[in-house]
Design an enzyme around this catalytic site. Structure first.
Site, short mmCIF file in Angstrom:
data_model
loop_
_atom_site.label_atom_id
_atom_site.label_comp_id
_atom_site.label_asym_id
_atom_site.label_seq_id
_atom_site.Cartn_x
_atom_site.Cartn_y
_atom_site.Cartn_z
N SER A 1 0.78 -1.23 0.00
CA SER A 1 0.00 0.00 0.00
C SER A 1 0.81 1.27 0.00
O SER A 1 0.33 2.32 -0.45
CB SER A 1 -0.95 0.02 1.21
OG SER A 1 -0.21 0.03 2.42
N HIS B 1 -5.21 -4.82 -1.21
CA HIS B 1 -5.17 -3.72 -2.18
C HIS B 1 -5.25 -4.22 -3.62
O HIS B 1 -4.93 -3.47 -4.55
CB HIS B 1 -3.91 -2.90 -1.97
CG HIS B 1 -3.89 -2.16 -0.67
ND1 HIS B 1 -4.43 -0.90 -0.52
CD2 HIS B 1 -3.43 -2.52 0.56
CE1 HIS B 1 -4.29 -0.50 0.73
NE2 HIS B 1 -3.70 -1.47 1.41
N LYS C 1 -11.98 -1.79 0.80
CA LYS C 1 -11.26 -0.94 -0.16
C LYS C 1 -12.04 -0.93 -1.48
O LYS C 1 -13.04 -0.24 -1.60
CB LYS C 1 -9.82 -1.42 -0.29
CG LYS C 1 -9.07 -1.24 1.05
CD LYS C 1 -7.66 -1.73 1.00
CE LYS C 1 -6.92 -1.41 2.28
NZ LYS C 1 -7.47 -2.01 3.50
#
Length: 401
Positions: free
Chosen positions: A193, A221, A251
């Site tokens: 990230s 991610h 996310k």
């Protein structure tokens, strides 16, 4: 009487002196633009009067305010309830949870999946439930992986970031001293990230095969962004070689929670032995329904293509100005180096109504301070241009260009 308490005021003062103290900054909505407020203590926050473009969110596909996702959450709240009311093993298991897990398993190419209350809980619960004797961990792995290794009381061997040769040397050295019947787990994020780098998963799987280890990949991610709405594991065709696929719903999937996907035996063991699952109230039904719908949109819509188009446009524009952009993913860290310059650049962007934070030590190594830039699928062409113009003006002001 001796004072054996905690001097938290002094700790906070030292952190503030080191410019490391964090503050909450409320925003009116989670989307590609919004109004922000400064921390207001006990008073209600007052939102600033100027709307800002957000290039700092993990809402990669821009689905947090998608009408389809909102409607799914609203319907689940109305029909099932706003909360699970108990752990999944008591009365908190609903058909909404089962539908989400079915979709996740299908997307990840596994026999089953299991939803947790957070990604942090998924990592900690899974690693501690597996009880590995030895964990080989990428040096930039997420804090939840590190904490999971600590709680599992595993011997943790750290290898150089995204370096398969370093991992191989660590495996070889440990093999010379290995006891009979040791269990080994190789753990890595797929997309990191703060650096935007992508782990060399095929090489890691080859090494796992050679040394008889299991592989666990954190797709926090990456979930929703790659092949068929999957992650890097799916993009590389490694579903049959990665033993534990973990990810988040908070996310790209625009919700809250985490998941683990894998074999029937793995999920059954986690249901019975992952303490962060067993002893936590189940994921809220609206969160599960929102994630299900977001995953459906990611798999069958055009949001992934729009995201990657924006990533390419933004990277090309930043690099053409002379900025060094790290990584190989949707996360575009603009390397500045000096900590003060990074803070000034972030302030300059904010003055031009672009929100992109400075990331500095101890989050990243000394001398590698950066601006973490992340576009969303819902950013328009004009939004990308506005971001680039802000970087040009702020960079010249700071003396970086």
């Amino acid at each position: 009487m001796d004072d054996r308490g905690f001097d938290l005021e002094d700790r906070l003062a030292r952190r503030e002196a080191d410019e490391l103290k964090r503050e909450l900054a409320p925003v009116d909505r989670i989307a590609e633009r919004g109004y922000f407020a400064h921390a207001a203590g006990s008073d209600l926050p007052v939102l600033d009067g100027e709307e800002a473009l957000v290039f700092a969110s993990n809402n990669y596909l821009g689905l947090t305010d998608d009408e389809r996702v909102e409607n799914a959450a609203r319907q689940a709240a109305s029909v099932v309830g706003t909360g699970a009311g108990a752990s999944r093993l008591v009365t908190g298991d609903t058909m909404v949870h089962r539908d989400l897990e079915r979709q996740l398993a299908e997307t990840k190419g596994t026999e089953r999946a299991l939803a947790f209350s957070s990604g942090y809980a998924a990592n900690v619960g899974t690693i501690t439930a597996l009880e590995p004797d030895v964990v080989f961990s990428d040096e930039y792995n997420h804090a939840s992986i590190i904490d999971g290794c600590r709680l599992a009381d595993a011997e943790t061997i750290v290898y150089d970031h995204c370096d398969a040769a370093s991992l191989e040397s660590k495996l070889e050295a440990r093999a010379e001293a290995a006891a009979d019947g040791e269990s080994w787990l190789i753990v890595t994020d797929s997309v990191f990230s703060m650096d935007g780098t992508v782990a060399p998963l095929p090489a890691i799987c080859d090494l796992a095969d050679a040394f008889g280890a299991w592989v666990m990949v954190d797709e926090a991610h990456a979930t929703g962004l790659y092949a068929n709405g999957g992650g890097v594991v799916q993009a590389e065709g490694l579903e049959d070689r990665v033993d534990v696929q973990m990810g988040t719903l908070s996310k790209a999937l625009a919700s809250q929670g985490g998941y683990v996907a894998g074999s029937e035996a793995l999920i059954e063991w986690l249901v019975n032995d992952a303490r962060s699952f067993v002893f936590s109230t189940g994921l809220t039904p609206p969160a599960a329904a929102a994630a299900s719908e977001a995953l459906h949109v990611a798999r069958h819509g055009d949001v992934r293509e729009r995201l990657w188009d924006n990533v390419a446009h933004l990277r090309d524009g930043l690099e053409s100005m002379g900025y060094r952009v790290l990584g190989d993913s949707q996360i575009l860290p603009v390397l500045v180096g000096d900590r003060e310059d990074a803070l000034l650049l972030a302030d300059g962007l904010r003055e031009r109504t672009v929100v992109a934070p400075a990331i500095r030590p101890p989050t990243v190594p000394e001398g590698t301070s950066r601006i973490r830039v992340v576009p969303m699928a819902t950013h328009t062409h004009e939004d990308i241009v506005a971001c680039l113009e802000a970087f040009q003006a702020a960079g010249e002001e700071v003396g970086l260009l």
